[in-house]
Design a protein around this motif. Structure first.
Motif, PDB file in Angstrom:
ATOM      1  N   GLY A 176      13.918 -14.323  -3.313  1.00 59.73           N
ATOM      2  CA  GLY A 176      14.206 -12.928  -2.983  1.00 59.73           C
ATOM      3  C   GLY A 176      12.960 -12.065  -3.150  1.00 59.73           C
ATOM      4  O   GLY A 176      12.704 -11.154  -2.354  1.00 59.73           O
ATOM      5  N   HIS A 177      12.168 -12.359  -4.172  1.00 62.05           N
ATOM      6  CA  HIS A 177      10.936 -11.587  -4.378  1.00 62.05           C
ATOM      7  C   HIS A 177       9.952 -11.832  -3.230  1.00 62.05           C
ATOM      8  O   HIS A 177       9.291 -10.910  -2.761  1.00 62.05           O
ATOM      9  N   ALA A 178       9.876 -13.097  -2.784  1.00 66.66           N
ATOM     10  CA  ALA A 178       8.963 -13.421  -1.666  1.00 66.66           C
ATOM     11  C   ALA A 178       9.400 -12.637  -0.423  1.00 66.66           C
ATOM     12  O   ALA A 178       8.566 -12.056   0.285  1.00 66.66           O
ATOM     13  N   GLN A 179      10.688 -12.604  -0.176  1.00 62.14           N
ATOM     14  CA  GLN A 179      11.201 -11.857   0.973  1.00 62.14           C
ATOM     15  C   GLN A 179      10.942 -10.363   0.799  1.00 62.14           C
ATOM     16  O   GLN A 179      10.644  -9.653   1.756  1.00 62.14           O
ATOM     17  N   GLY A 180      11.027  -9.914  -0.445  1.00 60.53           N
ATOM     18  CA  GLY A 180      10.780  -8.507  -0.744  1.00 60.53           C
ATOM     19  C   GLY A 180       9.359  -8.084  -0.389  1.00 60.53           C
ATOM     20  O   GLY A 180       9.126  -6.968   0.080  1.00 60.53           O
ATOM     21  N   VAL A 181       8.409  -8.986  -0.593  1.00 63.13           N
ATOM     22  CA  VAL A 181       7.013  -8.677  -0.253  1.00 63.13           C
ATOM     23  C   VAL A 181       6.874  -8.448   1.250  1.00 63.13           C
ATOM     24  O   VAL A 181       6.166  -7.539   1.701  1.00 63.13           O
ATOM     25  N   GLU A 182       7.583  -9.259   2.037  1.00 61.85           N
ATOM     26  CA  GLU A 182       7.555  -9.078   3.502  1.00 61.85           C
ATOM     27  C   GLU A 182       8.026  -7.674   3.875  1.00 61.85           C
ATOM     28  O   GLU A 182       7.497  -7.035   4.767  1.00 61.85           O
ATOM     29  N   ARG A 183       9.051  -7.225   3.174  1.00 64.74           N
ATOM     30  CA  ARG A 183       9.603  -5.899   3.438  1.00 64.74           C
ATOM     31  C   ARG A 183       8.601  -4.790   3.153  1.00 64.74           C
ATOM     32  O   ARG A 183       8.583  -3.767   3.834  1.00 64.74           O
ATOM     33  N   VAL A 184       7.807  -5.008   2.133  1.00 69.53           N
ATOM     34  CA  VAL A 184       6.799  -3.991   1.785  1.00 69.53           C
ATOM     35  C   VAL A 184       5.900  -3.758   2.996  1.00 69.53           C
ATOM     36  O   VAL A 184       5.650  -2.620   3.401  1.00 69.53           O
ATOM     37  N   ARG A 185       5.460  -4.861   3.603  1.00 69.52           N
ATOM     38  CA  ARG A 185       4.573  -4.739   4.761  1.00 69.52           C
ATOM     39  C   ARG A 185       5.251  -3.907   5.851  1.00 69.52           C
ATOM     40  O   ARG A 185       4.677  -2.977   6.411  1.00 69.52           O
ATOM     41  N   ASP A 186       6.502  -4.234   6.155  1.00 70.69           N
ATOM     42  CA  ASP A 186       7.214  -3.521   7.236  1.00 70.69           C
ATOM     43  C   ASP A 186       7.406  -2.046   6.905  1.00 70.69           C
ATOM     44  O   ASP A 186       7.279  -1.188   7.774  1.00 70.69           O
ATOM     45  N   ILE A 187       7.740  -1.770   5.663  1.00 75.05           N
ATOM     46  CA  ILE A 187       8.035  -0.374   5.309  1.00 75.05           C
ATOM     47  C   ILE A 187       6.747   0.460   5.292  1.00 75.05           C
ATOM     48  O   ILE A 187       6.756   1.632   5.660  1.00 75.05           O
ATOM     49  N   VAL A 188       5.643  -0.148   4.888  1.00 68.74           N
ATOM     50  CA  VAL A 188       4.360   0.570   4.950  1.00 68.74           C
ATOM     51  C   VAL A 188       4.097   0.980   6.394  1.00 68.74           C
ATOM     52  O   VAL A 188       3.784   2.139   6.693  1.00 68.74           O
ATOM     53  N   GLU A 189       4.281   0.037   7.320  1.00 74.00           N
ATOM     54  CA  GLU A 189       4.034   0.356   8.729  1.00 74.00           C
ATOM     55  C   GLU A 189       5.025   1.395   9.246  1.00 74.00           C
ATOM     56  O   GLU A 189       4.653   2.303   9.995  1.00 74.00           O
ATOM     57  N   ALA A 190       6.276   1.258   8.836  1.00 74.04           N
ATOM     58  CA  ALA A 190       7.295   2.221   9.273  1.00 74.04           C
ATOM     59  C   ALA A 190       6.948   3.631   8.775  1.00 74.04           C
ATOM     60  O   ALA A 190       7.129   4.621   9.492  1.00 74.04           O
ATOM     61  N   CYS A 191       6.447   3.730   7.564  1.00 71.00           N
ATOM     62  CA  CYS A 191       6.069   5.051   7.020  1.00 71.00           C
ATOM     63  C   CYS A 191       4.898   5.636   7.793  1.00 71.00           C
ATOM     64  O   CYS A 191       4.876   6.842   8.081  1.00 71.00           O
ATOM     65  N   ILE A 192       3.930   4.798   8.134  1.00 74.97           N
ATOM     66  CA  ILE A 192       2.786   5.282   8.914  1.00 74.97           C
ATOM     67  C   ILE A 192       3.281   5.851  10.247  1.00 74.97           C
ATOM     68  O   ILE A 192       2.922   6.963  10.635  1.00 74.97           O
ATOM     69  N   ARG A 193       4.151   5.101  10.904  1.00 73.85           N
ATOM     70  CA  ARG A 193       4.668   5.555  12.214  1.00 73.85           C
ATOM     71  C   ARG A 193       5.429   6.867  12.102  1.00 73.85           C
ATOM     72  O   ARG A 193       5.451   7.656  13.039  1.00 73.85           O
ATOM     73  N   ARG A 194       6.063   7.096  10.972  1.00 74.30           N
ATOM     74  CA  ARG A 194       6.860   8.317  10.807  1.00 74.30           C
ATOM     75  C   ARG A 194       6.048   9.481  10.225  1.00 74.30           C
ATOM     76  O   ARG A 194       6.599  10.542   9.936  1.00 74.30           O
ATOM     77  N   GLY A 195       4.781   9.276  10.011  1.00 81.17           N
ATOM     78  CA  GLY A 195       3.931  10.376   9.532  1.00 81.17           C
ATOM     79  C   GLY A 195       4.095  10.698   8.053  1.00 81.17           C
ATOM     80  O   GLY A 195       3.762  11.805   7.609  1.00 81.17           O
ATOM     81  N   ILE A 196       4.621   9.752   7.294  1.00 82.17           N
ATOM     82  CA  ILE A 196       4.750   9.951   5.845  1.00 82.17           C
ATOM     83  C   ILE A 196       3.368   9.698   5.218  1.00 82.17           C
ATOM     84  O   ILE A 196       2.740   8.689   5.507  1.00 82.17           O
ATOM     85  N   GLY A 197       2.918  10.607   4.394  1.00 80.81           N
ATOM     86  CA  GLY A 197       1.552  10.506   3.870  1.00 80.81           C
ATOM     87  C   GLY A 197       1.414   9.678   2.595  1.00 80.81           C
ATOM     88  O   GLY A 197       0.361   9.117   2.315  1.00 80.81           O
ATOM     89  N   TYR A 198       2.481   9.632   1.821  1.00 75.40           N
ATOM     90  CA  TYR A 198       2.424   8.938   0.522  1.00 75.40           C
ATOM     91  C   TYR A 198       3.674   8.079   0.349  1.00 75.40           C
ATOM     92  O   TYR A 198       4.804   8.566   0.510  1.00 75.40           O
ATOM     93  N   LEU A 199       3.450   6.831   0.011  1.00 79.36           N
ATOM     94  CA  LEU A 199       4.566   5.927  -0.276  1.00 79.36           C
ATOM     95  C   LEU A 199       4.291   5.313  -1.645  1.00 79.36           C
ATOM     96  O   LEU A 199       3.197   4.783  -1.895  1.00 79.36           O
ATOM     97  N   THR A 200       5.260   5.428  -2.543  1.00 76.12           N
ATOM     98  CA  THR A 200       5.083   4.881  -3.890  1.00 76.12           C
ATOM     99  C   THR A 200       6.189   3.869  -4.155  1.00 76.12           C
ATOM    100  O   THR A 200       7.373   4.173  -3.985  1.00 76.12           O
ATOM    101  N   LEU A 201       5.799   2.671  -4.530  1.00 71.19           N
ATOM    102  CA  LEU A 201       6.757   1.572  -4.691  1.00 71.19           C
ATOM    103  C   LEU A 201       6.771   1.066  -6.123  1.00 71.19           C
ATOM    104  O   LEU A 201       5.705   0.797  -6.708  1.00 71.19           O
ATOM    105  N   PHE A 202       7.966   0.914  -6.670  1.00 69.55           N
ATOM    106  CA  PHE A 202       8.092   0.368  -8.030  1.00 69.55           C
ATOM    107  C   PHE A 202       8.162  -1.157  -7.891  1.00 69.55           C
ATOM    108  O   PHE A 202       9.150  -1.704  -7.397  1.00 69.55           O
TER     109      PHE A 202
END
Ligand code: IPE
Ligand code: IPE
Ligand code: MG
Length: 250
Positions: free
Chosen positions: A43-69
């Motif tokens: 599940g953690h390995a899959q979670g890392v994949e999600r980080v990549r996608d969400i970073v890109e999704a935030c860039i596309r949406r014009g979000i300037g700061y993303l903070t992940l726990f």
């Protein structure tokens, strides 16, 4: 010199339509794996994949700061095998992803008490941060061995070290010493995985964040799920202590 952002308690910040800063507790990796009869670490390995996608999704949406726990100061309490695997995944993610982040204009920051990590991991963090330092499209902060209480205490102690003999610590003074001093306060807080708690994440910085909880497990959290969170945020009335009527007058 750190740019000073509005403080939600000292000033009244503008409420932006697209959140400037999104902070996420990425929870539910273990349960995602368990549902598939796989070990928690899958599940953690899959979670890392999600980080990549969400970073890109935030860039596309014009979000300037993303903070992940990514790892809390309390996550050391987990079984040693799981902790080791999480550290390995962190190393692998840094080795594999920093190039791409750099190309995408991502500025990487890792905050938390890094002193407990292996030298190899600390070196990779330092290299990744140095390489991406001048990027300005998205600031991605990964909170690792992070705790909100640690952040506040660390800030107080560092302030005291820099200001011997001075006894009045102001809100502004403290904020400048917190690990996220370079970022505006989060507008939107998201916790995946169904729990409705802060788990010692950004205790100071979440003072006026809009809170969004979803049952979606982190490895299933995609761009569409992010859009649902943003849509919920956009319906909120951010009053910062004022009345609705006062908002209409502006
Ligand atoms: C979040 O997922 C990842 C970390 C805390 C490192 P969990 O591992 O907490 O997943 P659940 O909550 O057990 O499903
Ligand atoms: C919070 O999740 C920490 C991270 C996601 C890194 P936990 O799974 O550790 O939180 P609790 O224990 O359920 O509160
Ligand atoms: Mg959890």
């Amino acid at each position: 010199m750190i740019k000073r952002f509005f403080s939600s308690t000292a000033d009244i910040p503008e409420a932006a339509a697209v959140p400037r800063h999104v902070a996420i507790i990425m929870d539910g990796n273990g349960r995602w794996a368990k549902k598939r009869l796989m070990p928690r670490v899958a599940g953690h390995a899959q979670g890392v994949e999600r980080v990549r996608d969400i970073v890109e999704a935030c860039i596309r949406r014009g979000i300037g700061y993303l903070t992940l726990f990514a790892f809390s100061s309390e996550n050391w309490r987990r079984p040693q095998d799981e902790v080791n695997r999480l550290m390995e995944l962190f190393v692998m993610a840094l080795e594999r992803e920093v190039d791409k982040m750099h190309r995408n204009g991502v500025c990487l920051k890792v905050v938390g008490d890094l002193s407990r990590f292996d030298q190899r991991l600390r070196d990779l963090i330092a290299q990744g941060e140095a390489r991406t330092l001048d990027n300005a499209r998205l600031t991605l902060t990964v909170c690792a061995n992070y705790g909100g209480r640690w952040d506040i205490l660390n800030a107080v102690n560092r302030w005291r070290g820099d200001n011997p003999g001075q006894d009045e610590l102001t809100e502004d003074g403290l904020a400048a010493y917190l690990t996220l001093a370079y970022a505006p306060e989060p507008d939107l807080f998201i916790r995946t995985g169904g729990e409705q708690r802060i788990s010692n994440f950004l205790l100071w910085q979440l003072a006026y964040a809009e809170l969004y909880f979803t049952d979606t497990l982190w490895p299933d959290f995609d761009g569409k799920a992010l859009d649902l969170a943003i849509a919920s945020y956009q319906k909120r009335e951010r009053r910062f202590g004022r009345t609705s009527e006062q908002l209409l007058e502006r």
